[in-house]
Design a protein around this motif. Sequence first.
Motif, PDB file in Angstrom:
ATOM      1  N   LEU A   1       0.892  -1.111  -0.129  1.00  0.00           N
ATOM      2  CA  LEU A   1       0.093   0.163  -0.120  1.00  0.00           C
ATOM      3  C   LEU A   1       0.776   1.298   0.088  1.00  0.00           C
ATOM      4  O   LEU A   1       0.722   2.214  -0.625  1.00  0.00           O
ATOM      5  CB  LEU A   1      -0.960   0.407   1.132  1.00  0.00           C
ATOM      6  N   SER A   2       1.941   1.272   0.727  1.00  0.00           N
ATOM      7  CA  SER A   2       3.060   2.498   0.962  1.00  0.00           C
ATOM      8  C   SER A   2       3.440   2.517  -0.682  1.00  0.00           C
ATOM      9  O   SER A   2       3.755   3.917  -1.010  1.00  0.00           O
ATOM     10  CB  SER A   2       3.922   2.315   1.931  1.00  0.00           C
ATOM     11  N   TYR A   3       3.686   1.536  -1.432  1.00  0.00           N
ATOM     12  CA  TYR A   3       4.299   1.716  -2.713  1.00  0.00           C
ATOM     13  C   TYR A   3       3.142   2.537  -3.471  1.00  0.00           C
ATOM     14  O   TYR A   3       3.555   3.283  -4.352  1.00  0.00           O
ATOM     15  CB  TYR A   3       4.562   0.177  -3.328  1.00  0.00           C
ATOM     16  N   PHE A   4       2.142   2.228  -3.341  1.00  0.00           N
ATOM     17  CA  PHE A   4       0.825   2.811  -4.117  1.00  0.00           C
ATOM     18  C   PHE A   4       0.687   4.114  -3.733  1.00  0.00           C
ATOM     19  O   PHE A   4       0.452   5.144  -4.540  1.00  0.00           O
ATOM     20  CB  PHE A   4      -0.383   2.035  -4.114  1.00  0.00           C
ATOM     21  N   MET A   5       0.841   4.475  -2.419  1.00  0.00           N
ATOM     22  CA  MET A   5       0.956   5.721  -1.880  1.00  0.00           C
ATOM     23  C   MET A   5       1.901   6.666  -2.390  1.00  0.00           C
ATOM     24  O   MET A   5       1.655   7.913  -2.714  1.00  0.00           O
ATOM     25  CB  MET A   5       0.780   6.083  -0.332  1.00  0.00           C
ATOM     26  N   PHE A   6       3.116   6.367  -2.630  1.00  0.00           N
ATOM     27  CA  PHE A   6       4.207   6.843  -3.235  1.00  0.00           C
ATOM     28  C   PHE A   6       3.980   7.269  -4.528  1.00  0.00           C
ATOM     29  O   PHE A   6       4.318   8.570  -4.915  1.00  0.00           O
ATOM     30  CB  PHE A   6       5.431   6.078  -2.984  1.00  0.00           C
TER      31      PHE A   6
ATOM     32  N   ILE B   1      14.888   7.004  -2.936  1.00  0.00           N
ATOM     33  CA  ILE B   1      13.665   7.556  -1.979  1.00  0.00           C
ATOM     34  C   ILE B   1      12.552   6.239  -1.979  1.00  0.00           C
ATOM     35  O   ILE B   1      12.042   5.910  -1.108  1.00  0.00           O
ATOM     36  CB  ILE B   1      12.673   8.963  -2.870  1.00  0.00           C
ATOM     37  N   SER B   2      12.464   5.556  -3.186  1.00  0.00           N
ATOM     38  CA  SER B   2      11.809   4.470  -3.134  1.00  0.00           C
ATOM     39  C   SER B   2      12.365   3.337  -2.070  1.00  0.00           C
ATOM     40  O   SER B   2      11.477   2.797  -1.222  1.00  0.00           O
ATOM     41  CB  SER B   2      11.748   3.845  -4.369  1.00  0.00           C
ATOM     42  N   MET B   3      13.758   3.188  -1.995  1.00  0.00           N
ATOM     43  CA  MET B   3      14.402   2.295  -0.856  1.00  0.00           C
ATOM     44  C   MET B   3      13.851   2.904   0.398  1.00  0.00           C
ATOM     45  O   MET B   3      13.668   2.167   1.414  1.00  0.00           O
ATOM     46  CB  MET B   3      15.785   2.233  -1.253  1.00  0.00           C
ATOM     47  N   VAL B   4      14.211   4.018   0.461  1.00  0.00           N
ATOM     48  CA  VAL B   4      14.014   4.825   1.944  1.00  0.00           C
ATOM     49  C   VAL B   4      12.526   4.604   2.541  1.00  0.00           C
ATOM     50  O   VAL B   4      12.297   4.294   3.665  1.00  0.00           O
ATOM     51  CB  VAL B   4      14.660   6.053   1.954  1.00  0.00           C
ATOM     52  N   ILE B   5      11.551   4.894   1.586  1.00  0.00           N
ATOM     53  CA  ILE B   5      10.270   4.880   2.022  1.00  0.00           C
ATOM     54  C   ILE B   5       9.973   3.029   2.283  1.00  0.00           C
ATOM     55  O   ILE B   5       9.348   3.000   3.581  1.00  0.00           O
ATOM     56  CB  ILE B   5       9.338   5.141   0.704  1.00  0.00           C
ATOM     57  N   SER B   6      10.576   2.324   1.608  1.00  0.00           N
ATOM     58  CA  SER B   6      10.363   0.880   1.818  1.00  0.00           C
ATOM     59  C   SER B   6      10.919   0.590   3.319  1.00  0.00           C
ATOM     60  O   SER B   6      10.190  -0.111   3.948  1.00  0.00           O
ATOM     61  CB  SER B   6      10.730  -0.042   0.844  1.00  0.00           C
ATOM     62  N   ILE B   7      12.128   1.123   3.466  1.00  0.00           N
ATOM     63  CA  ILE B   7      12.956   0.546   4.739  1.00  0.00           C
ATOM     64  C   ILE B   7      12.270   1.503   5.896  1.00  0.00           C
ATOM     65  O   ILE B   7      11.936   0.711   7.087  1.00  0.00           O
ATOM     66  CB  ILE B   7      14.213   1.094   4.694  1.00  0.00           C
ATOM     67  N   GLY B   8      11.883   2.656   5.802  1.00  0.00           N
ATOM     68  CA  GLY B   8      11.269   3.363   6.714  1.00  0.00           C
ATOM     69  C   GLY B   8       9.935   2.951   7.350  1.00  0.00           C
ATOM     70  O   GLY B   8       9.698   2.804   8.378  1.00  0.00           O
TER      71      GLY B   8
END
Length: 137
Positions: free
Chosen positions: A90-95, A118-125
């Motif tokens: 879901l966070s991937y789609f929100m990004f 940024i995609s990497m950081v969002i996934s980890i965070g």
Amino acid sequence: MDHFFENTFVQTASYFSVAVLGIIVFLAIFELVTKYSNWVEIKKGNLAVAMATGGKIIGISIIFHYTISQHASLLGMLVWGVFGFFLLLLSYFMFEFLTPSFNVDEEIKNGNYAVGFISMVISIGLAFVIGASIIAT
């Protein structure tokens, strides 16, 4: 047979096996929702895709870390791992939704390191946030 499954080595191997299988399945699902082939792009040397994919692997692993540490059964670990994965998805789609000025998938496919990072950081965070939420339950 119950004694066999109470063995620490067997439990460790079981959690490990389920987590690795989960990572493989969840990466396959991510592969279906992206507009590029992760492994083809990585083979071509696309560092942006490698960063985004690596972030997904780390993110999924973090979620499994929390589920293993908080749930005494393989079933509980698996259920919460699947739920955590769907939150990560879901966070991937929100990004993608929150960046209307550009297409995340296209930028990553085109080798945009900044978007891949940024995609990497969002996934980890967000995996840490999801994991913390799993602990609270």
